[in-house]
Enzyme design. Sequence first.
Site, PDB file in Angstrom:
ATOM      1  N   LEU A  29      64.106  72.872 -17.312  1.00  0.00           N
ATOM      2  CA  LEU A  29      63.161  73.833 -16.577  1.00  0.00           C
ATOM      3  C   LEU A  29      61.808  73.048 -16.952  1.00  0.00           C
ATOM      4  O   LEU A  29      61.562  72.856 -17.747  1.00  0.00           O
ATOM      5  CB  LEU A  29      63.285  75.186 -16.977  1.00  0.00           C
ATOM      6  CG  LEU A  29      64.703  75.951 -16.778  1.00  0.00           C
ATOM      7  CD1 LEU A  29      64.383  77.376 -17.051  1.00  0.00           C
ATOM      8  CD2 LEU A  29      65.267  75.591 -15.277  1.00  0.00           C
ATOM      9  N   HIS A  33      60.400  74.848 -11.423  1.00  0.00           N
ATOM     10  CA  HIS A  33      61.294  76.171 -11.507  1.00  0.00           C
ATOM     11  C   HIS A  33      60.476  77.452 -11.887  1.00  0.00           C
ATOM     12  O   HIS A  33      60.870  78.281 -11.181  1.00  0.00           O
ATOM     13  CB  HIS A  33      62.399  75.713 -12.871  1.00  0.00           C
ATOM     14  CG  HIS A  33      63.198  74.394 -12.817  1.00  0.00           C
ATOM     15  ND1 HIS A  33      62.871  73.523 -13.607  1.00  0.00           N
ATOM     16  CD2 HIS A  33      64.166  74.265 -11.772  1.00  0.00           C
ATOM     17  CE1 HIS A  33      63.906  72.577 -13.012  1.00  0.00           C
ATOM     18  NE2 HIS A  33      64.569  72.915 -12.075  1.00  0.00           N
ATOM     19  N   GLN A  57      78.355  67.399  -7.674  1.00  0.00           N
ATOM     20  CA  GLN A  57      77.287  67.128  -6.578  1.00  0.00           C
ATOM     21  C   GLN A  57      76.709  65.856  -7.140  1.00  0.00           C
ATOM     22  O   GLN A  57      75.867  65.326  -6.589  1.00  0.00           O
ATOM     23  CB  GLN A  57      76.057  68.489  -6.575  1.00  0.00           C
ATOM     24  CG  GLN A  57      75.414  68.440  -7.612  1.00  0.00           C
ATOM     25  CD  GLN A  57      74.021  69.436  -7.305  1.00  0.00           C
ATOM     26  OE1 GLN A  57      74.565  70.680  -7.351  1.00  0.00           O
ATOM     27  NE2 GLN A  57      72.873  69.128  -7.341  1.00  0.00           N
ATOM     28  N   GLY A 144      63.384  75.399  -3.768  1.00  0.00           N
ATOM     29  CA  GLY A 144      62.456  74.373  -3.682  1.00  0.00           C
ATOM     30  C   GLY A 144      62.434  73.440  -2.468  1.00  0.00           C
ATOM     31  O   GLY A 144      63.249  72.876  -2.383  1.00  0.00           O
ATOM     32  N   LYS A 146      60.986  70.874  -2.783  1.00  0.00           N
ATOM     33  CA  LYS A 146      61.117  69.513  -3.310  1.00  0.00           C
ATOM     34  C   LYS A 146      62.435  68.811  -2.987  1.00  0.00           C
ATOM     35  O   LYS A 146      62.611  67.510  -2.892  1.00  0.00           O
ATOM     36  CB  LYS A 146      61.186  69.493  -5.071  1.00  0.00           C
ATOM     37  CG  LYS A 146      61.987  68.629  -5.806  1.00  0.00           C
ATOM     38  CD  LYS A 146      61.144  67.264  -6.114  1.00  0.00           C
ATOM     39  CE  LYS A 146      61.803  66.349  -7.005  1.00  0.00           C
ATOM     40  NZ  LYS A 146      63.020  66.383  -6.978  1.00  0.00           N
ATOM     41  N   ASP A 147      63.437  69.894  -2.843  1.00  0.00           N
ATOM     42  CA  ASP A 147      64.703  69.330  -2.262  1.00  0.00           C
ATOM     43  C   ASP A 147      65.161  69.787  -0.900  1.00  0.00           C
ATOM     44  O   ASP A 147      66.034  70.673  -0.826  1.00  0.00           O
ATOM     45  CB  ASP A 147      65.795  69.948  -3.330  1.00  0.00           C
ATOM     46  CG  ASP A 147      65.797  69.329  -4.580  1.00  0.00           C
ATOM     47  OD1 ASP A 147      66.009  68.106  -4.961  1.00  0.00           O
ATOM     48  OD2 ASP A 147      65.208  69.978  -5.451  1.00  0.00           O
TER      49      ASP A 147
HETATM   50  P1  AMP Z   1      67.357  71.564 -10.048  1.00  0.00           P
HETATM   51  O1  AMP Z   1      67.121  72.361 -11.478  1.00  0.00           O
HETATM   52  O2  AMP Z   1      66.688  70.137  -9.863  1.00  0.00           O
HETATM   53  O3  AMP Z   1      68.765  71.821  -9.257  1.00  0.00           O
HETATM   54  O4  AMP Z   1      66.259  72.472  -9.156  1.00  0.00           O
HETATM   55  C1  AMP Z   1      66.492  73.953  -8.950  1.00  0.00           C
HETATM   56  C2  AMP Z   1      65.468  74.389  -7.850  1.00  0.00           C
HETATM   57  O5  AMP Z   1      64.238  74.257  -8.428  1.00  0.00           O
HETATM   58  C3  AMP Z   1      65.586  74.017  -6.488  1.00  0.00           C
HETATM   59  O6  AMP Z   1      65.599  74.733  -5.755  1.00  0.00           O
HETATM   60  C4  AMP Z   1      64.630  72.746  -6.552  1.00  0.00           C
HETATM   61  O7  AMP Z   1      64.254  72.524  -5.200  1.00  0.00           O
HETATM   62  C5  AMP Z   1      63.398  73.575  -7.364  1.00  0.00           C
HETATM   63  N1  AMP Z   1      62.475  72.724  -7.770  1.00  0.00           N
HETATM   64  C6  AMP Z   1      62.862  71.432  -8.408  1.00  0.00           C
HETATM   65  N2  AMP Z   1      61.741  70.848  -8.743  1.00  0.00           N
HETATM   66  C7  AMP Z   1      60.615  71.542  -8.032  1.00  0.00           C
HETATM   67  C8  AMP Z   1      59.285  71.172  -8.080  1.00  0.00           C
HETATM   68  N3  AMP Z   1      58.579  70.318  -8.435  1.00  0.00           N
HETATM   69  N4  AMP Z   1      58.682  72.188  -7.238  1.00  0.00           N
HETATM   70  C9  AMP Z   1      59.253  73.215  -6.616  1.00  0.00           C
HETATM   71  N5  AMP Z   1      60.601  73.489  -6.766  1.00  0.00           N
HETATM   72  C10 AMP Z   1      61.334  72.608  -7.518  1.00  0.00           C
END
Ligand code: AMP
Length: 269
Positions: A29, A33, A57, A144, A146-147
């Site tokens: 995290l 996050h 995935q 996010g 970001k994705d």
């Molecule tokens: P992940 O752990 O990478 O699967 O991300 C979990 C959630 O956090 C997803 O909805 C991502 O899009 C979001 N997230 C990851 N990095 C960021 C960021 N830099 N800014 C905002 N949300 C993020």
Amino acid sequence: MKIIKTANKIASELLNKKKIGFIPTMGCLHEGHVSLIRKSKKKKLLTVVSIFVNPLQFNNKKDFIKYPKTISTDLKICIKNRVDYVYLPQKKEIYPEKKIIIKNKIHFFKKYMEGKFRPGHFEGVIEVMKRLLKHVKTSYLFLGKKDYQQLIIIKKYLESINSKIIVVPCDTIRDTNGTALSSRNKLLDQKSLNIAGRIINFLKNNKNKIIESKNNLLYLKKIKEFGAKKIDYLTAFNLKQLKKTNKPSVNARVFLAYHLSGVRLIDNF
Ligand code: AMP
């Protein structure tokens, strides 16, 4: 904060709880996050964070194995941000069957960007989401930008099953040098992070030119000059029409995936 490891337990804990905010993550995290957690807390929702690195995935096994894991720090971050529940399932909770057969047919995005360059990725994303949402019966789902492609795919999936879950899109949180915060950044040294910063700032400054350009060769060349090894795509996409575009507008966004020091990074702006 309660840490729950089984599907039955999380489902029973959340039974009859009305206002739940769910933040699915793969751990490691960071402030990105945390921004999602804060949004959920601000809405006064019972906030549930899941941490599960979803093998389905990852189209590349090496990528899955080296995905960073920092569980004890993650839990501290969750406590600090007043998360109510952390759902920390093992693989067998999510995928109890011996042979996993994915039934999702994702037609959408198949030809584009992540869908094209990571075959099976979005199918794996939907599969894990489907299962997590069975365990965590949430009212709000924080995702996010970001994705962004993932966000669209999940939204489309929820619409397709007439789900009442409200998706809350959250802005990308960036490092001071401009790079989007990402768990994968942990795998990069400072020099590579600086390169990533230069690449994203250069591209952001040329956003409209990239969108309008007939071919991206000039920009691809520049990204390589900065130090990227390989570029999967640099694509202008209209979020409303859900197709490639060469017209700048509020809905036009540039999506990028490239490889730097053995790490694959994605961003959009
Ligand atoms: P992940 O752990 O990478 O699967 O991300 C979990 C959630 O956090 C997803 O909805 C991502 O899009 C979001 N997230 C990851 N990095 C960021 C960021 N830099 N800014 C905002 N949300 C993020």
